[in-house]
Design a protein around this motif. Structure first.
Motif, PDB file in Angstrom:
ATOM      1  N   THR A 168      -2.756   8.403   5.481  1.00 42.10           N
ATOM      2  CA  THR A 168      -3.125   8.174   6.876  1.00 42.10           C
ATOM      3  C   THR A 168      -3.969   6.912   6.984  1.00 42.10           C
ATOM      4  N   LYS A 169      -4.161   6.445   8.213  1.00 38.99           N
ATOM      5  CA  LYS A 169      -4.960   5.234   8.396  1.00 38.99           C
ATOM      6  C   LYS A 169      -6.390   5.444   7.898  1.00 38.99           C
ATOM      7  N   GLU A 170      -6.918   6.659   8.080  1.00 38.71           N
ATOM      8  CA  GLU A 170      -8.275   6.945   7.621  1.00 38.71           C
ATOM      9  C   GLU A 170      -8.356   6.938   6.093  1.00 38.71           C
ATOM     10  N   GLN A 171      -7.380   7.537   5.436  1.00 41.15           N
ATOM     11  CA  GLN A 171      -7.364   7.551   3.970  1.00 41.15           C
ATOM     12  C   GLN A 171      -7.256   6.133   3.411  1.00 41.15           C
ATOM     13  N   VAL A 172      -6.391   5.349   4.010  1.00 41.11           N
ATOM     14  CA  VAL A 172      -6.195   3.980   3.525  1.00 41.11           C
ATOM     15  C   VAL A 172      -7.451   3.152   3.725  1.00 41.11           C
ATOM     16  N   ALA A 173      -8.112   3.300   4.858  1.00 40.13           N
ATOM     17  CA  ALA A 173      -9.359   2.560   5.101  1.00 40.13           C
ATOM     18  C   ALA A 173     -10.435   2.953   4.088  1.00 40.13           C
ATOM     19  N   GLU A 174     -10.552   4.247   3.782  1.00 36.74           N
ATOM     20  CA  GLU A 174     -11.521   4.703   2.785  1.00 36.74           C
ATOM     21  C   GLU A 174     -11.242   4.082   1.416  1.00 36.74           C
ATOM     22  N   ARG A 175      -9.992   4.007   1.043  1.00 34.19           N
ATOM     23  CA  ARG A 175      -9.634   3.451  -0.261  1.00 34.19           C
ATOM     24  C   ARG A 175      -9.890   1.949  -0.300  1.00 34.19           C
ATOM     25  N   ILE A 176      -9.713   1.304   0.814  1.00 31.27           N
ATOM     26  CA  ILE A 176      -9.957  -0.142   0.868  1.00 31.27           C
ATOM     27  C   ILE A 176     -11.448  -0.438   0.658  1.00 31.27           C
ATOM     28  N   VAL A 177     -12.343   0.343   1.260  1.00 33.54           N
ATOM     29  CA  VAL A 177     -13.764   0.065   1.039  1.00 33.54           C
ATOM     30  C   VAL A 177     -14.179   0.420  -0.389  1.00 33.54           C
ATOM     31  N   LEU A 178     -13.480   1.366  -1.022  1.00 32.03           N
ATOM     32  CA  LEU A 178     -13.728   1.600  -2.449  1.00 32.03           C
ATOM     33  C   LEU A 178     -13.363   0.361  -3.246  1.00 32.03           C
ATOM     34  N   LEU A 179     -12.203  -0.227  -2.957  1.00 29.02           N
ATOM     35  CA  LEU A 179     -11.796  -1.440  -3.665  1.00 29.02           C
ATOM     36  C   LEU A 179     -12.827  -2.546  -3.482  1.00 29.02           C
ATOM     37  N   LYS A 180     -13.365  -2.650  -2.270  1.00 32.09           N
ATOM     38  CA  LYS A 180     -14.397  -3.655  -2.021  1.00 32.09           C
ATOM     39  C   LYS A 180     -15.611  -3.407  -2.906  1.00 32.09           C
ATOM     40  N   SER A 181     -15.998  -2.154  -3.058  1.00 34.01           N
ATOM     41  CA  SER A 181     -17.177  -1.838  -3.867  1.00 34.01           C
ATOM     42  C   SER A 181     -16.972  -2.180  -5.338  1.00 34.01           C
ATOM     43  N   LEU A 182     -15.702  -2.224  -5.777  1.00 33.25           N
ATOM     44  CA  LEU A 182     -15.398  -2.561  -7.166  1.00 33.25           C
ATOM     45  C   LEU A 182     -15.410  -4.067  -7.411  1.00 33.25           C
ATOM     46  N   GLY A 183     -15.541  -4.856  -6.344  1.00 27.08           N
ATOM     47  CA  GLY A 183     -15.576  -6.305  -6.491  1.00 27.08           C
ATOM     48  C   GLY A 183     -14.388  -7.021  -5.902  1.00 27.08           C
ATOM     49  N   VAL A 184     -13.504  -6.287  -5.227  1.00 26.29           N
ATOM     50  CA  VAL A 184     -12.336  -6.905  -4.600  1.00 26.29           C
ATOM     51  C   VAL A 184     -12.771  -7.610  -3.322  1.00 26.29           C
ATOM     52  N   ASN A 185     -12.339  -8.849  -3.162  1.00 28.10           N
ATOM     53  CA  ASN A 185     -12.681  -9.646  -1.976  1.00 28.10           C
ATOM     54  C   ASN A 185     -11.538  -9.788  -0.984  1.00 28.10           C
ATOM     55  N   LEU A 186     -10.319  -9.549  -1.456  1.00 32.66           N
ATOM     56  CA  LEU A 186      -9.147  -9.710  -0.596  1.00 32.66           C
ATOM     57  C   LEU A 186      -8.085  -8.695  -1.006  1.00 32.66           C
ATOM     58  N   VAL A 187      -7.452  -8.069  -0.017  1.00 35.70           N
ATOM     59  CA  VAL A 187      -6.340  -7.157  -0.263  1.00 35.70           C
ATOM     60  C   VAL A 187      -5.060  -7.816   0.232  1.00 35.70           C
ATOM     61  N   LEU A 188      -4.108  -7.975  -0.684  1.00 34.73           N
ATOM     62  CA  LEU A 188      -2.814  -8.577  -0.381  1.00 34.73           C
ATOM     63  C   LEU A 188      -1.812  -7.456  -0.119  1.00 34.73           C
ATOM     64  N   THR A 189      -1.330  -7.357   1.095  1.00 35.00           N
ATOM     65  CA  THR A 189      -0.505  -6.232   1.508  1.00 35.00           C
ATOM     66  C   THR A 189       0.977  -6.586   1.563  1.00 35.00           C
ATOM     67  N   GLY A 190       1.803  -5.575   1.301  1.00 33.58           N
ATOM     68  CA  GLY A 190       3.238  -5.661   1.520  1.00 33.58           C
ATOM     69  C   GLY A 190       3.678  -4.420   2.268  1.00 33.58           C
ATOM     70  N   PHE A 191       4.781  -4.509   2.995  1.00 32.70           N
ATOM     71  CA  PHE A 191       5.226  -3.415   3.848  1.00 32.70           C
ATOM     72  C   PHE A 191       6.736  -3.217   3.724  1.00 32.70           C
ATOM     73  N   LEU A 192       7.183  -2.026   4.107  1.00 31.17           N
ATOM     74  CA  LEU A 192       8.615  -1.744   4.135  1.00 31.17           C
ATOM     75  C   LEU A 192       9.270  -2.368   5.362  1.00 31.17           C
ATOM     76  N   ASN A 193       8.671  -2.156   6.508  1.00 36.96           N
ATOM     77  CA  ASN A 193       9.244  -2.622   7.778  1.00 36.96           C
ATOM     78  C   ASN A 193       8.279  -3.593   8.454  1.00 36.96           C
ATOM     79  N   TYR A 194       8.436  -4.873   8.175  1.00 36.83           N
ATOM     80  CA  TYR A 194       7.502  -5.873   8.680  1.00 36.83           C
ATOM     81  C   TYR A 194       7.479  -5.941  10.199  1.00 36.83           C
ATOM     82  N   GLU A 195       8.609  -5.683  10.837  1.00 35.22           N
ATOM     83  CA  GLU A 195       8.671  -5.802  12.291  1.00 35.22           C
ATOM     84  C   GLU A 195       7.649  -4.913  12.977  1.00 35.22           C
TER      85      GLU A 195
END
Length: 388
Positions: A322-349
């Motif tokens: 869910t959007k909430e789960q993904v947001a939580e995981r993103i701030v975890l990545l930030k805490s590990l030292g990640v400065n940028l998240v490079l995203t890819g998607f199935l349906n870009y439109e």
């Protein structure tokens, strides 16, 4: 919808980028239907949408030949320039492959584009993994350490050409490149020069990231993998006084749905409809390319078949839920030292816009609450999803 300039006003914010689908076949090696175009008109739509909803970077891909479900490919630098001319704020990272490109050509091209676009171009130096591609275009295929040594010289030359004093020019005597009083004019607008990205898992890649790159790209991996890689590169960077200079970006394939079950079903469908022949061929190519790494940890060294359905282990980053789960995981990545998240998607439109409207504001709200700074807290809260 929150204005992107307001959304991205905090200087300590995590940055968001997306893979530009300038090659056919999308971002997964699967026969699942994808609502993603690889043509310029489609990509202009994605770029304009992305910058309007909070993305700040986009990364174009480089391939010279058809391979692994990517039957057609647009060239990265010219495609990056086209997108830049159709946008106002987005920074586009052009993938560059030493061998086919000479650093003098890249330095000149990128400096000019930088001037045309008010400093909005960057480069990603790709050391190379596709042996058959090098052979097809008549380029020497080097062992792993030599490919990264060539990339090291390539990056040194780019930085040197872009920053050399006007009256002296750039002089360099290496094993792969040589320059004598080369004076570039005009210089790039970006200060001190256009940003340089580079990635990999090997010691050779980490050394380059520590010494000469501005950004170090990481494939998806588990929790300890992220922690170890960030710590390793920072430790190596200390020798050059750069432990607080080099920044980290991570690849992630994003599947956001109304429920976690629906997101997981989408992942299972992508993997279940994998193009088996293409994935197996890709696996053989990339694992052969990394086999000569001194630490035997070249990119994709431990990737399974299911991992390789997404080119850069993006499923491992776990932005699936869910959007909430993904947001939580993103701030975890930030805490590990990640400065940028490079995203890819199935349906870009649909999904580029949906991520910007539904996920990025949640991340910004969590950041306002002070989240993403306390590694122990974030691991306690969310870390189990990343454990082996």
């Amino acid at each position: 919808m929150v204005d992107a300039s307001t959304l991205n006003s905090d200087p300590d914010r995590l940055l968001f980028a997306y893979w530009v689908p300038n090659v056919s076949g999308g971002l997964v090696v699967s026969k699942i239907p994808q609502n993603t175009g690889w043509d310029l008109k489609s990509n202009v739509r994605y770029a304009r949408t992305a910058e309007s909803v909070g993305f700040e970077y986009a990364l174009t891909q480089i391939r010279f030949t058809a391979s692994y479900s990517a039957a057609s490919q647009h060239e990265s630098v010219s495609f990056s320039q086209a997108l830049l001319h159709h946008t106002e704020k987005l920074k586009v990272i052009a993938a560059i492959l030493p061998g086919p490109w000479n650093p003098a050509v890249v330095a000149k091209q990128v400096a000019s584009i930088d001037n045309y676009t008010d400093g909005r171009i960057a480069v990603n130096i790709v050391s190379g993994w596709n042996k058959s591609e090098f052979h097809a275009i008549g380029e020497w295929w080097l062992d792993h350490a030599e490919r990264y040594r060539r990339s090291y010289e390539f990056i040194k030359c780019l930085r040197g050409i872009w920053t050399a004093p006007e009256d002296e020019g750039f002089t360099f005597a290496g094993d792969f490149y040589r320059f004598r009083n080369y004076k570039l004019s005009p210089k790039p607008i970006a200060s001190p020069h256009p940003e340089i990205f580079q990635g990999g898992n090997s010691d050779d890649a980490k050394n380059n990231g520590a010494e000469v790159s501005d950004w170090y790209f990481m494939n998806g991996m588990d929790l300890e993998g992220f922690r170890a890689q960030v710590a390793d590169v920072k430790e190596r960077a200390k020798k050059f006084g750069r432990e607080n200079v080099v920044k980290f970006a991570v690849n992630a394939f994003v599947i956001v749905r109304d429920t976690e079950e629906e997101a997981i079903r989408t992942l299972q469908e992508i993997q279940g409809k994998a193009d088996v022949e293409a994935v197996e061929a890709f696996k053989k190519e990339v694992q052969n390319a990394g086999a000569s790494a001194s630490n035997k940890q070249g990119m994709w060294a431990t990737s399974t078949f299911k991992d390789l359905v997404q080119y850069n282990d993006g499923f491992k980053t776990k932005l699936i839920g869910t959007k909430e789960q993904v947001a939580e995981r993103i701030v975890l990545l930030k805490s590990l030292g990640v400065n940028l998240v490079l995203t890819g998607f199935l349906n870009y439109e649909e999904e580029v816009e949906a991520f910007g409207k539904n996920v990025i504001p949640l991340v910004r709200e969590l950041e306002k609450q002070g989240r993403g700074k306390d590694e122990a807290f974030e691991i306690e809260r969310t870390g189990d999803v990343y454990r082996k």
